[in-house]
Write a protein that holds these residues in place. Structure first.
Motif, mmCIF file in Angstrom:
data_model
loop_
_atom_site.group_PDB
_atom_site.id
_atom_site.type_symbol
_atom_site.label_atom_id
_atom_site.label_comp_id
_atom_site.label_asym_id
_atom_site.label_seq_id
_atom_site.Cartn_x
_atom_site.Cartn_y
_atom_site.Cartn_z
ATOM 1 N N LEU A 9 0.863 -1.151 -0.064
ATOM 2 C CA LEU A 9 0.149 -0.003 -0.008
ATOM 3 C C LEU A 9 0.830 1.201 0.109
ATOM 4 O O LEU A 9 1.632 1.309 0.930
ATOM 5 N N VAL A 10 0.605 2.012 -1.044
ATOM 6 C CA VAL A 10 1.536 3.401 -1.195
ATOM 7 C C VAL A 10 0.580 4.507 -0.912
ATOM 8 O O VAL A 10 -0.286 4.751 -1.808
ATOM 9 N N ALA A 11 0.344 4.815 0.307
ATOM 10 C CA ALA A 11 -0.426 6.022 0.556
ATOM 11 C C ALA A 11 0.124 7.339 0.501
ATOM 12 O O ALA A 11 1.260 7.682 1.097
ATOM 13 N N GLY A 12 -0.464 8.017 -0.594
ATOM 14 C CA GLY A 12 -0.123 9.338 -1.104
ATOM 15 C C GLY A 12 0.959 8.837 -2.319
ATOM 16 O O GLY A 12 1.851 9.353 -2.337
ATOM 17 N N VAL A 34 -2.611 1.894 -4.804
ATOM 18 C CA VAL A 34 -2.039 3.355 -4.802
ATOM 19 C C VAL A 34 -3.241 4.452 -4.511
ATOM 20 O O VAL A 34 -4.285 4.300 -4.976
ATOM 21 N N THR A 35 -2.881 5.128 -3.455
ATOM 22 C CA THR A 35 -4.181 5.985 -2.998
ATOM 23 C C THR A 35 -3.686 7.581 -3.015
ATOM 24 O O THR A 35 -2.561 7.804 -3.008
ATOM 25 N N GLY A 36 -4.719 8.395 -3.008
ATOM 26 C CA GLY A 36 -4.696 9.751 -3.036
ATOM 27 C C GLY A 36 -5.795 10.299 -3.043
ATOM 28 O O GLY A 36 -6.883 9.645 -3.303
ATOM 29 N N ARG A 37 -6.091 11.684 -3.053
ATOM 30 C CA ARG A 37 -7.256 12.346 -3.252
ATOM 31 C C ARG A 37 -7.650 12.708 -4.708
ATOM 32 O O ARG A 37 -8.722 12.811 -5.208
ATOM 33 N N SER A 38 -6.693 12.805 -5.479
ATOM 34 C CA SER A 38 -6.692 13.112 -7.069
ATOM 35 C C SER A 38 -7.161 12.135 -7.850
ATOM 36 O O SER A 38 -6.475 11.222 -8.195
ATOM 37 N N ILE A 52 -4.442 9.344 -9.296
ATOM 38 C CA ILE A 52 -3.909 8.080 -8.900
ATOM 39 C C ILE A 52 -4.311 6.964 -9.880
ATOM 40 O O ILE A 52 -3.350 5.831 -9.940
ATOM 41 N N GLU A 53 -5.189 6.976 -10.848
ATOM 42 C CA GLU A 53 -5.300 6.283 -11.887
ATOM 43 C C GLU A 53 -4.027 6.065 -12.704
ATOM 44 O O GLU A 53 -3.859 5.265 -13.419
ATOM 45 N N ILE A 67 -3.623 -0.873 -8.159
ATOM 46 C CA ILE A 67 -4.890 -0.726 -7.968
ATOM 47 C C ILE A 67 -5.274 0.777 -7.292
ATOM 48 O O ILE A 67 -4.890 1.183 -6.119
ATOM 49 N N ALA A 68 -6.016 1.541 -8.097
ATOM 50 C CA ALA A 68 -6.235 3.016 -7.569
ATOM 51 C C ALA A 68 -7.069 2.881 -6.592
ATOM 52 O O ALA A 68 -8.455 2.433 -7.056
#
Length: 302
Positions: A9-12, A34-38, A52-53, A67-68
Motif C-alpha cells: 500500500l503506497v499511501a500518497g 495506490v491512494t490519494g485524493r486526485s 491515482i489512476e 489498484i487505484a
C-alpha cells in the motif's frame, strides 16, 4: 521478480516520491494499492493533472498490478474501509508506505510562527502527521499478521541533518522531524512482531512540481543547472522507489529497524542507480549547497 506475491500500500501515490515508489515496487513484481485524493474528474485542492489512476496505469505497465483507490487519509473511516478491502482482496499486507503529504502550497519559507499563516500551518501538520498515524492505526494490524512486514515513513531530510538545520518554518520543521520520530516509535512496537519500520528521505527530488518550478522537464532538466548549478545533485522519484524496493527485498532488513535512511545512502549499500545510471547522494552535499547560498530548501516539492 524479487517481490512477486507481495502486497503493498503506497499511501500518497498521486505524484512525486509516492508515485516513484509505487512504480518501482511494481517493477519488482508487487501488487500495489495506490491512494490519494486526485482522480480523473475529481482533483484535490492542488488542482494538478496527476491522478491515482495514472499512477496505477504506470504500475501495471511495468509488470505489477496497480489498484487505484481514492482515499483522504485524514478520514479514519475511509482508511479503515481501504484496509478492509485489501484484506478481502489479498488477505495480506507486506509493505506500507506512508507518503501522505499535501503541504507544498501551505508552507511559507523564512517565516517565524507569528508571521506564518496559522490556518495553513496547522493544516500542514494534520496532513503530514495525522494522516500517517491514522493510516498506521488501521493498516499495521494487517501488516503484522505475517512476519517480515515493512513500514516506510517518507519524510524530508535525515535525522542527522534535521537535528541541527532549521527547515525554514516552524510548521515545516516540525512536520518533517515528527515523521522521523514516528518511524522510530513504530519500530519499537513492530519489532516484537518481526516487522521493520524506517524513515526514508529522497534527496533533491525532481518531482513534477519541482520540475515545473524550475521551468524544465525530465528530458531537459539539466538546463536548470545553468541558473542553479547545485541542481546537478537532484534525482528522479524512481531513485527513492528503488531504495524502497531494495529494502523490501532484503531478508536482513530488520537490521535497519528504527533508522533514518536516505535514497543516496541506501544506493551505496544496495548498488542500485537512478534511471540515468547515476548514484546521487544529495544529503552528503546539502550543507555545502546551503553554505554556497542556494535559495530556499532543496526538497520542498515532494
Amino acid at each position: 521478480m524479487r517481490l512477486r506475491g507481495k502486497v503493498a500500500l503506497v499511501a500518497g501515490a498521486t505524484r512525486g516520491a509516492g508515485r516513484g515508489i509505487a512504480v518501482e515496487l511494481s517493477a519488482a513484481g508487487a501488487t500495489v494499492y495506490v491512494t490519494g485524493r486526485s482522480t480523473r474528474g475529481h482533483p484535490s485542492e492542488y488542482a494538478r493533472p496527476e491522478t491515482i489512476e495514472e499512477t496505477a496505469e504506470l504500475v501495471s505497465a511495468l509488470g505489477g498490478k496497480g489498484i487505484a483507490v481514492q482515499v483522504d487519509h485524514l478520514i479514519s473511516e475511509d482508511v479503515r474501509k481501504l484496509v478492509d478491502r485489501i484484506r478481502a482482496e489479498q488477505g495480506r499486507l507486506d509493505i506500507l508506505i506512508n507518503d501522505i503529504w499535501g503541504g507544498e502550497k501551505l508552507f511559507e519559507w523564512n517565516k517565524p510562527v507569528w508571521q506564518h499563516n496559522l490556518e495553513n500551518g496547522l493544516r500542514m501538520l494534520r496532513l503530514a502527521i495525522d494522516t500517517h498515524l491514522i493510516t498506521a492505526h488501521h493498516a499495521l494490524p494487517l501488516l503484522i499478521e505475517r512476519p517480515g512486514g515493512l513500514l516506510v515513513e517518507v519524510t524530508d531530510g535525515t535525522s542527522e541533518y534535521n537535528a541541527d538545520h532549521y527547515r525554514l518554518s516552524p510548521f515545516y520543521d516540525l512536520a518533517k522531524v515528527s515523521v522521523t520520530r514516528m518511524a522510530w516509535a513504530h519500530a519499537q512496537d513492530l519489532a516484537p512482531h518481526g516487522a521493520t519500520s524506517i524513515s526514508l528521505t529522497p534527496g533533491w527530488l525532481r518531482s513534477e512540481m519541482m520540475l515545473e518550478a524550475f521551468g524544465v522537464t525530465e528530458d531537459n532538466w539539466r538546463d536548470a543547472t545553468a541558473k542553479v548549478p547545485h541542481f546537478a545533485i537532484s534525482e528522479t522519484p524512481r531513485f527513492v522507489g528503488r531504495a524502497v524496493a531494495a529494502l523490501a527485498a532484503d531478508p536482513d532488513r530488520s537490521g535497519w529497524n528504527g533508522q533514518s535512511l536516505s535514497s543516496g545512502s541506501l544506493a551505496q549499500v544496495y548498488g542500485f542507480t537512478d534511471l540515468d545510471g547515476s548514484r546521487p547522494d544529495a544529503w552528503r552535499y546539502v550543507p555545502e549547497v546551503q553554505d554556497a547560498g542556494k535559495p530556499a530548501d532543496v526538497t520542498g516539492y515532494r
